[in-house]
Design an enzyme around this catalytic site. Sequence first.
Site, PDB file in Angstrom:
ATOM      1  CG  ASP A   1      -0.330   0.009   2.525  1.00  0.00           C
ATOM      2  OD1 ASP A   1       0.771   0.574   2.648  1.00  0.00           O
ATOM      3  OD2 ASP A   1      -0.914  -0.548   3.473  1.00  0.00           O
TER       4      ASP A   1
ATOM      5  CE  LYS B   1       3.617   7.673  -2.201  1.00  0.00           C
ATOM      6  NZ  LYS B   1       3.675   7.290  -0.796  1.00  0.00           N
TER       7      LYS B   1
ATOM      8  CG  MET C   1      -5.727   6.954   8.718  1.00  0.00           C
ATOM      9  SD  MET C   1      -6.600   5.413   8.384  1.00  0.00           S
ATOM     10  CE  MET C   1      -7.173   4.955  10.026  1.00  0.00           C
TER      11      MET C   1
END
Length: 544
Positions: free
Chosen positions: A60, A81, A196
């Site tokens: 990832d 990405k 996040m």
Amino acid sequence: MSQPFHASTGPLSNNSNGGDGEADCPPGRVGLVGAGPGDPELLTLRGLRWLRQCDVVLYDGLSNTEILRHANRAVHTCVGKHGQSRIWKQSEIIDEMLRHAQAGHTVVRLKGGDPAVFARTSEEVDALRASGIEFEIVPGITAALAAGSYAGIPVTHRGYASAVALVTGHENPDKEVSSLDWHALAAFPGTLVVYMGVTSVKSWTSALLKGGKDPATPCAILRRCTLPDQQRVHCRLDEVADRLTPASKMRPPVITIVGPVTELAESMDWFAQRTLTGKRILVSRPQVDAEGESPRGVPEQNSVSDSNEDVLTSMLRELGADVVSQPAIAIRSVEDPARLDDVIMRLRTFDWILFSSRLGVRYFMARMKYLGLDSRAFGGVKLAAVGPSTAQELHRHGLQPDLVPKTSSGRALAESLTGSANGDAFLSIRGTRGEDHFVTPLSDAGGRVDEVAVYEQLPVSHADPSVVAMVRDQVIDWVVITSADTARHLHRMLGDDIWHARVVAISSAAANVVADLGGHDTVVADQPGIQPLVDAIVNSERQL
């Protein structure tokens, strides 16, 4: 204890359609491997083992792609990405993982940080179990824990916080109701680490403030933790949203640490104190063979590709530099090895074998192994290495050089041998380009000198677009020039903009070429060698 495992015979072709012959393949294995917080050296040994033996890597965008060089025989597929490639749906990742594993291959699902922390690993595990595929979860260092070591922020501290909560700032959008109790988190008697949380920063900071969290609570915003360009911004809780909005101010990966432990950062910071922290340095390590390709005529198990980090790059990074690599020269094994094979079969006719580079040692030894020979073929022949790194490469192959000059240069090695060269037969191991400093002085001293090329040196045709952009934008601080050819090839690819950076040259001859090409701010190493190059940069920076 986990048992050893072995990769299957080869990766599944990208255009495989699952046709005849694949249905009978026994299922492969899948390793859900944590890549760590960013620094490629923070990968675990278990993760390294999986990468070295796998056939396929699905990685990832948070995985440092430098880690992929440990899987140089595998197919590499990026599953997305942010800002650079399409982000795969989770269902697509699972389908691709199952497709490879069901074809009998060993698959690494490489995830940034730790697979068990906000990485949707449980969904992949459920799919693997349902398909009867064997798997293993390999932990990685998650960013919250790395922050303690690399940003000077211990997430727990007996005087400030005896607990820590890891919180996602980006919940499943399909949820009708948030599963996070922000009032409880606002009252949490410890440190909060929000993952996040860039695009949702206004939402979660507002929720904490509404829940009663003190607006003056100290916070630290960390971007690209553990990497040379790590950023750390300190502010109050009620200022976090302004610092992260719009999201282009600090693009992911970002974590936000909320709590008084963030105020310890200055006293515990070692990362930002290194000599070359904040300096971006362009180096030009050779491009050794194509990725995953063995030298011509040499089986994969004898590949000379070096999986260890380049010595110069490693030394600069240890000092805090952000090192950018742009190969100027591509290295390939010689197209026709007939002459090399002939020389190898008559090694004992020489008195001395002279190695002028680590690459020369590696390619020479790889060819010997291909011919079924080992160190016994050298017999009583003496070995000379141009410097410590070349000598170290000989040591890796169980060989002890008889001579290593005090100064790492071909001329110094030749001078060390001229006094006893009369009548001796010398074999010089070299590449196809560059000056051989051995022939003339040893021949003049009465020696018989033979040369053989063990690798070809070809100019790289195009520069990496990201490097071109950095040079154009003048964000490179130093350019390392290790030869006259390196200077010429870098200038050809990158143009005059490259000379906006300061230059460190390995020799006066290389510096003269830089000057001829338009370079004007050049520092010359005291003597040829990697350590003198590094010392020249460090000494120059300290004088500023």
